[in-house]
Design a protein around this motif. Structure first.
Motif, PDB file in Angstrom:
ATOM      1  N   SER A 239       0.831  -1.209   0.000  1.00  0.00           N
ATOM      2  CA  SER A 239       0.000   0.000   0.000  1.00  0.00           C
ATOM      3  C   SER A 239       0.863   1.256   0.000  1.00  0.00           C
ATOM      4  CB  SER A 239      -0.917  -0.010   1.226  1.00  0.00           C
ATOM      5  OG  SER A 239      -1.633   1.199   1.328  1.00  0.00           O
ATOM      6  N   GLN A 273      -7.016   0.418  -1.456  1.00  0.00           N
ATOM      7  CA  GLN A 273      -7.594  -0.928  -1.442  1.00  0.00           C
ATOM      8  C   GLN A 273      -6.661  -1.931  -0.772  1.00  0.00           C
ATOM      9  OE1 GLN A 273      -8.486  -1.575  -5.626  1.00  0.00           O
ATOM     10  NE2 GLN A 273     -10.669  -1.224  -5.278  1.00  0.00           N
ATOM     11  N   PHE A 276      -6.820  -1.401   3.104  1.00  0.00           N
ATOM     12  CA  PHE A 276      -8.040  -1.874   3.753  1.00  0.00           C
ATOM     13  C   PHE A 276      -8.200  -3.392   3.620  1.00  0.00           C
ATOM     14  CE2 PHE A 276      -9.317   2.624   3.595  1.00  0.00           C
ATOM     15  CZ  PHE A 276      -9.774   2.762   4.902  1.00  0.00           C
ATOM     16  N   LEU A 279      -6.025  -4.655   6.346  1.00  0.00           N
ATOM     17  CA  LEU A 279      -6.648  -4.367   7.642  1.00  0.00           C
ATOM     18  C   LEU A 279      -7.773  -5.349   7.922  1.00  0.00           C
ATOM     19  CD1 LEU A 279      -6.688  -2.402  10.050  1.00  0.00           C
ATOM     20  CD2 LEU A 279      -8.359  -1.031   8.785  1.00  0.00           C
TER      21      LEU A 279
END
Length: 295
Positions: A239, A273, A276, A279
């Motif tokens: 990310s 994206q 998350f 996560l």
């Protein structure tokens, strides 16, 4: 003082007719002196030489599991561990590479750790240049992903609690990556792992390892395991990289066209994206932590 109630020695065997009996006899001799309850489980993994015949005619006490079809190193270990009755498992190869005389040292350390691994860094280590290089690369990869230095990721001489091994039963592969999976899982899950320097001798007979293919298999396996146990440690760097690329691309677009282009926006969306997704995966891992792993 040893915390072992009963020890099961599991030996996977494939075409080791020349050395398997001497290996078994040596283990018997060593363990009898330790005065502990033990068994030796030998798994014949579809050998095509006289290994099966030699084992069936062996006069000593062993638990023999014979298979007509070769299923792989990991499959044989799983079969042997499943059959084992001891609360601690010792695994070793049958090819004469590992110093069996060091087994008492492993046993003496079991009260201080969940797994004791033979680190191949002794005075006599017979390992090819490619294998040594691959070992260094894999160590650095694990450190980057798991923030832990692992001195020997796939040593085949180790002593561990059966209960710990069973916890990750369904993620062990059938090939040579069994020990790698167990090591990485134990390290990431914060089990106590102790390394003991050992020698590593030239094997008797022909090696069944394909270095290049197995190296890339190990790399993909490490990525898979870290993603499975600590997904944020895998997805967060991805990310961040896409975020940096999107910023650089945006600055380039503004400088040239005075507007942010579609590609910069796409890079930013991928960055968000990835974050998350990692996560969400991390939350799922936390929710199911402590349960036996099934995939």
């Amino acid at each position: 003082m040893s915390s072992i109630k009963a020890l099961s020695v599991v030996i996977p065997v494939y075409n080791e007719e020349e050395v398997i009996i001497s290996t078994i006899d040596k283990i018997h001799s060593i363990l009898k002196k330790l005065n502990i309850v033990y068994e030796i489980v030998v798994v014949n993994d579809g050998s095509t030489d006289r290994t099966s015949e030699v084992l069936m005619s062996y006069g000593g006490e062993i638990v023999l599991l014979n298979r007509d079809v070769n299923r792989g190193y990991g499959f044989s270990l799983k079969e042997g561990i499943e059959r084992a009755t001891g609360d601690w498992i010792l695994i070793t190869d049958a090819d004469g590479t590992y110093p069996l005389e060091d087994i008492p040292l492993f046993v003496s350390e079991c009260s201080h750790a969940d797994m004791i691994v033979g680190e191949r860094s002794g005075k006599s280590v017979r390992m090819g240049l490619f294998n040594k290089l691959a070992k260094v690369i894999l160590k650095k990869l694990i450190y980057i992903l798991a923030y832990k230095w692992v001195t020997d990721i796939n040593s085949g001489l180790r002593l561990f609690k059966k209960e710990m091994a069973l916890r990750y039963w369904d993620i062990y592969p059938d090939g040579f990556s069994f020990t790698t999976t167990l090591t990485v899982a134990a390290i990431i899950e914060k089990y106590k792992v102790k390394y003991i320097p050992i020698n590593y001798y030239k094997r008797t007979g022909k090696s069944h390892i394909k270095p290049m293919r197995d190296f890339f298999s190990f790399v993909f396996l490490i990525l898979r395991i870290v993603t499975f146990f600590r997904p944020l440690r895998f997805f967060l760097p991805i990310s961040f990289c896409f975020f940096v690329f999107s910023v650089v691309r945006s600055l380039r677009d503004i400088f040239i066209t005075n507007a942010i282009g579609t590609f910069a926006v796409l890079l930013f969306i991928i960055s968000i994206q990835s974050f998350f997704f990692g996560l969400l995966a991390d939350l799922i891992v936390v929710k199911f932590r402590g349960k036996r792993i099934n995939i």
